[in-house]
Design a protein around this motif. Structure first.
Motif, mmCIF file in Angstrom:
data_model
loop_
_atom_site.group_PDB
_atom_site.id
_atom_site.type_symbol
_atom_site.label_atom_id
_atom_site.label_comp_id
_atom_site.label_asym_id
_atom_site.label_seq_id
_atom_site.Cartn_x
_atom_site.Cartn_y
_atom_site.Cartn_z
ATOM 1 N N PRO A 301 0.830 -1.205 0.000
ATOM 2 C CA PRO A 301 0.000 0.000 0.000
ATOM 3 C C PRO A 301 0.871 1.265 0.000
ATOM 4 N N THR A 302 0.436 2.279 -0.717
ATOM 5 C CA THR A 302 1.202 3.532 -0.767
ATOM 6 C C THR A 302 1.238 4.228 0.580
ATOM 7 N N ASN A 303 0.271 3.904 1.451
ATOM 8 C CA ASN A 303 0.220 4.520 2.772
ATOM 9 C C ASN A 303 0.787 3.597 3.850
ATOM 10 N N TYR A 304 1.653 2.665 3.461
ATOM 11 C CA TYR A 304 2.241 1.722 4.409
ATOM 12 C C TYR A 304 3.040 2.466 5.472
ATOM 13 N N PHE A 305 2.834 2.092 6.736
ATOM 14 C CA PHE A 305 3.538 2.707 7.863
ATOM 15 C C PHE A 305 4.543 1.712 8.417
ATOM 16 N N GLY A 306 5.802 2.125 8.486
ATOM 17 C CA GLY A 306 6.865 1.276 9.005
ATOM 18 C C GLY A 306 8.168 1.585 8.290
ATOM 19 N N ASN A 307 9.101 0.686 8.347
ATOM 20 C CA ASN A 307 10.389 0.854 7.682
ATOM 21 C C ASN A 307 10.390 0.137 6.339
ATOM 22 N N VAL A 308 10.735 0.882 5.297
ATOM 23 C CA VAL A 308 10.897 0.305 3.958
ATOM 24 C C VAL A 308 12.200 0.863 3.398
ATOM 25 N N ILE A 309 13.292 0.581 4.088
ATOM 26 C CA ILE A 309 14.575 1.151 3.716
ATOM 27 C C ILE A 309 15.601 0.049 3.484
#
Length: 363
Positions: A301-309
């Motif tokens: 989802p474009t509104n994903y909350f968390g770490n995507v690094i």
């Protein structure tokens, strides 16, 4: 006006801001990428001139009220990190809130040497994440609002990086800012779906990932103290013309590099040239990048909350970095996507208007 070497900041009041309404307690699972992030607090600060149409007391009241409402859109920042029986951490969204500090500095805002954050900012303008004395776990968010002798204000925040990356945190800041101005929040309710980041079973890892880790070896205990090199932290600002010049120098022999790639190559060369490093030593240059643009094509989802690094890095010998032109170093900062934590992340490009601000920390 001269820049003072030191100044004093007095915290006169601390209180806890909780969500505007009761939040049903629940556990937010950590993703596979969250678990790779070290336990560190990230500091963010915003500087403002003296407000002429309102008092500092009103500013504080408005910030606390809007923060309380912002927690309703993102309850994770009002929760606690709790360790359960087997030692693993859980993110418990329990609405315990965040510490909000009121402070006063004895100099003018323009006198602060922001380019030297360790001396001028840490321990003065940014709050610490203090463990809950009631045994409710460790907070993940804190705020400090500091008024300077000139009337200027610094609003600073500290958040636990294990909870969110800068993209997720910026969504929360945008929501909070809009609420403080009585504007529509313009904020999509964050998604906490973790299914897209479930590890592969069986694992399928690129061989390159083995270069990022080393085996842990047990050594006999010793009382000898091993010195660690001090960490140097600086904030630099480069104007647009300088960035364009670096890009032109890198784009030789028909190659085309982004502004961030060109600057990273330049920074790599400067760090190596400024230190006493053996010519045969391999030196790495890593850049933290956001993987959302890639993973959204895979269903995130474009509104994903968390770490995507992720942390793609280049490696070369010190003598080659020193003697070769900028175009050679820039070539080392790009290439095929690196695989890290099960997510393939391309090198990010840089968008800028008037210039580029860079925060660099290195031994």
């Amino acid at each position: 006006m001269g820049i003072p070497k030191d100044y004093n900041v007095e915290v006169v009041k601390r209180e806890v801001v909780i969500p505007a309404t009761v939040i049903q307690e629940h556990v937010l699972p950590f993703s596979n990428i969250d678990l790779t992030v070290p336990p560190c607090g990230v500091h963010v600060f915003f500087c403002y001139d003296k407000p002429f149409q309102t008092s500092f007391v009103s500013v504080l009241s408005n910030l606390k009220s809007s923060l309380s409402r912002a927690f309703m859109s993102c309850s994770a920042f009002a929760g606690r990190l709790v360790s359960h029986g087997d030692g693993d951490l859980q993110m418990v969204c329990n609405g315990k809130g965040a510490e909000f500090s009121e402070a006063y500095a004895d100099i003018c805002l323009t006198q602060v040497e922001f380019c030297n954050p360790i001396a001028a900012i840490e321990g003065k303008l940014v709050p610490l994440l203090v463990k809950d004395s009631e045994g409710n776990g460790s907070p993940v968010f804190a705020v400090q609002v500091t008024k300077f002798s000139c009337g200027g204000i610094v609003v600073s925040c500290t958040f636990d990086h294990r909870i969110a990356d800068s993209f997720s945190t910026n969504l929360f800041f945008t929501c909070w800012a809009n609420l403080s101005r009585n504007e529509p929040i313009g904020f999509i309710t964050p998604s906490f779906t973790r299914s897209i980041l479930v590890p592969r079973d069986p694992p399928d890892c690129c061989s390159e990932i083995k270069k990022m880790y080393t085996k842990v070896q047990l050594f006999p205990q010793s009382n000898m103290q091993i010195p660690h090199p001090p960490i140097t932290s600086r904030i630099y600002y480069l104007n647009a013309k300088d960035i364009e010049m670096l890009q032109q120098n890198a784009n030789q022999n028909g190659n085309k590099y982004t502004k961030l790639e060109a600057f990273s190559a330049y920074l790599w060369k400067m760090l190596i040239q400024g230190q006493e490093i053996e010519n045969t030593m391999n030196c790495n240059m890593g850049i933290v990048v956001d993987g959302r643009s890639h993973l959204t094509r895979m269903g995130m989802p474009t509104n994903y909350f968390g770490n995507v690094i992720s942390l793609p890095f280049a490696r070369a010998r010190a003598k080659d970095i020193k003697k070769e032109p900028l175009s050679w170093s820039a070539k080392g900062t790009v290439g095929p996507p690196q695989v890290h934590c099960g997510a393939t992340v391309p090198v990010v490009t840089c968008k800028y208007t008037q210039g580029l601000q860079v925060h660099c920390s290195h031994p």
